[in-house]
Motif scaffolding. Structure first.
Motif, PDB file in Angstrom:
ATOM      1  N   SER A   1      27.420 -32.632 -38.463  1.00 51.41           N
ATOM      2  CA  SER A   1      26.531 -31.471 -38.417  1.00 51.41           C
ATOM      3  C   SER A   1      27.231 -30.206 -37.934  1.00 51.41           C
ATOM      4  O   SER A   1      26.637 -29.126 -37.953  1.00 51.41           O
ATOM      5  N   TYR A   2      28.491 -30.312 -37.516  1.00 55.57           N
ATOM      6  CA  TYR A   2      29.234 -29.164 -36.999  1.00 55.57           C
ATOM      7  C   TYR A   2      29.962 -28.439 -38.131  1.00 55.57           C
ATOM      8  O   TYR A   2      30.549 -29.079 -39.011  1.00 55.57           O
TER       9      TYR A   2
ATOM     10  N   TYR B   1      26.474 -18.557 -33.510  1.00 52.28           N
ATOM     11  CA  TYR B   1      26.512 -19.963 -33.093  1.00 52.28           C
ATOM     12  C   TYR B   1      26.076 -20.112 -31.637  1.00 52.28           C
ATOM     13  O   TYR B   1      26.424 -19.298 -30.780  1.00 52.28           O
ATOM     14  N   SER B   2      25.332 -21.175 -31.376  1.00 47.85           N
ATOM     15  CA  SER B   2      24.896 -21.466 -30.014  1.00 47.85           C
ATOM     16  C   SER B   2      25.985 -22.159 -29.200  1.00 47.85           C
ATOM     17  O   SER B   2      26.030 -22.028 -27.979  1.00 47.85           O
ATOM     18  N   TYR B   3      26.851 -22.910 -29.876  1.00 50.89           N
ATOM     19  CA  TYR B   3      27.911 -23.657 -29.213  1.00 50.89           C
ATOM     20  C   TYR B   3      29.208 -23.546 -30.014  1.00 50.89           C
ATOM     21  O   TYR B   3      29.185 -23.468 -31.242  1.00 50.89           O
TER      22      TYR B   3
ATOM     23  N   ASN C   1      28.941 -22.498 -24.403  1.00 49.63           N
ATOM     24  CA  ASN C   1      27.612 -22.135 -24.886  1.00 49.63           C
ATOM     25  C   ASN C   1      27.597 -20.663 -25.307  1.00 49.63           C
ATOM     26  O   ASN C   1      28.632 -19.995 -25.306  1.00 49.63           O
ATOM     27  N   ARG C   2      26.419 -20.152 -25.646  1.00 49.55           N
ATOM     28  CA  ARG C   2      26.327 -18.793 -26.172  1.00 49.55           C
ATOM     29  C   ARG C   2      26.803 -17.744 -25.159  1.00 49.55           C
ATOM     30  O   ARG C   2      27.471 -16.767 -25.527  1.00 49.55           O
TER      31      ARG C   2
ATOM     32  N   GLN D   1      20.405 -17.889 -36.150  1.00 44.23           N
ATOM     33  CA  GLN D   1      21.003 -18.689 -35.097  1.00 44.23           C
ATOM     34  C   GLN D   1      21.523 -20.001 -35.667  1.00 44.23           C
ATOM     35  O   GLN D   1      20.776 -20.762 -36.281  1.00 44.23           O
ATOM     36  N   LYS D   2      22.811 -20.271 -35.505  1.00 44.95           N
ATOM     37  CA  LYS D   2      23.406 -21.510 -35.957  1.00 44.95           C
ATOM     38  C   LYS D   2      23.691 -22.391 -34.750  1.00 44.95           C
ATOM     39  O   LYS D   2      23.699 -21.930 -33.620  1.00 44.95           O
ATOM     40  N   GLN D   3      23.935 -23.659 -35.012  1.00 42.47           N
ATOM     41  CA  GLN D   3      24.063 -24.591 -33.898  1.00 42.47           C
ATOM     42  C   GLN D   3      25.478 -24.661 -33.333  1.00 42.47           C
ATOM     43  O   GLN D   3      25.754 -24.094 -32.295  1.00 42.47           O
ATOM     44  N   ALA D   4      26.407 -25.320 -34.008  1.00 39.69           N
ATOM     45  CA  ALA D   4      27.693 -25.592 -33.372  1.00 39.69           C
ATOM     46  C   ALA D   4      28.853 -25.415 -34.335  1.00 39.69           C
ATOM     47  O   ALA D   4      28.765 -25.760 -35.516  1.00 39.69           O
TER      48      ALA D   4
ATOM     49  N   THR E   1      24.313 -29.922 -21.599  1.00 45.67           N
ATOM     50  CA  THR E   1      22.856 -29.829 -21.661  1.00 45.67           C
ATOM     51  C   THR E   1      22.203 -30.383 -20.395  1.00 45.67           C
ATOM     52  O   THR E   1      21.149 -29.900 -19.979  1.00 45.67           O
TER      53      THR E   1
END
Length: 238
Positions: free
Chosen positions: A32-33, A84-86, A163-164, A3-6, A109
């Protein structure tokens, strides 16, 4: 699946004068993206210049010009496959400010929205585009209120966070031609939540929009017909 973030997805067609600045702005404001540039078979040096940005930037070169819908769906498919989650869509022309992405994320969020649209017209003073395009956006506003009982002040905005849930949906089903208004209907019909927040945008520094004032009536008619078709079509099993 890991699972990755964004992921930032930047669809680009003939944006050689803008793309490097867009990438640099993303890196500066969103370190961080991950970054994915979708080069939609550009006729200029968009791809080569994007690749000069170095490590951390993935460039996908499409063999044929698919238009904005096909380019963005490529981004959805990449985000879905890589967990990716986002995903955030940022245009390659420099109008969208990466510094405003945190507003989209905070709204998502806090409210639980599945897609958040960045609006030029909601509680903020921003670049206002042409009067013909503003007229079309107003027409779409009333159309969305009528069809899905949702107030969307900037239905053509391509500055969006997903989002996912919405990534998984739109990786399978995404409109091909001028997709932003049509995608709102698609998201709503599948029971996902749409949010909108005011953001600052700027005028593009180089190049011109693909929709000229002369083309605007044709664009509006085409999109309205597509929206009505999407609304009346039986919901796709998903």
């Amino acid at each position: 699946m890991e699972q990755k973030q964004a992921l930032i997805v930047i669809p680009a067609y003939n944006e050689q004068n803008n793309i490097l600045k867009v990438i640099r702005d993303v890196r500066e404001n969103l370190p961080s993206y991950d970054i994915l540039v979708i080069n939609d078979c550009s006729k200029d040096n968009t791809s080569a210049i994007a690749k000069q940005a170095g490590d951390g930037v993935k460039v996908v070169d499409l063999s044929y010009n698919l238009g904005i819908g096909g380019a963005v769906q490529t981004g959805f498919k990449y985000a879905e496959k890589n967990g990716y989650s986002y995903m955030v869509q940022i245009d390659g022309d420099g109008q969208h400010l990466p510094s405003e992405v945190n507003k989209l994320f905070t709204y998502m969020t806090e409210t639980g929205a599945d897609m958040v649209i960045g609006s030029r017209f909601l509680d903020i003073k921003s670049f206002q585009t042409t009067w013909t395009r503003r007229l079309g956006i107003k027409v779409f506003y009333y159309l969305f209120r009528l069809l899905i009982q949702t107030k969307i002040t900037d239905g053509t905005s391509g500055f969006r966070m997903y989002n996912r849930k919405s990534i998984e949906l739109l990786s399978q089903f995404y409109p091909d031609d001028y997709p932003e208004p049509d995608a709102i209907i698609l998201i709503s019909k599948h029971g996902l939540r749409i949010g909108e927040i005011g953001v600052e945008m700027r005028e593009r520094e180089h190049g011109v929009s693909s929709i000229t004032p002369i083309q605007s009536p044709y664009y509006m008619t085409k999109v309205i017909m597509s929206i009505l078709f999407s609304f009346t079509r039986t919901r796709t099993r998903w």
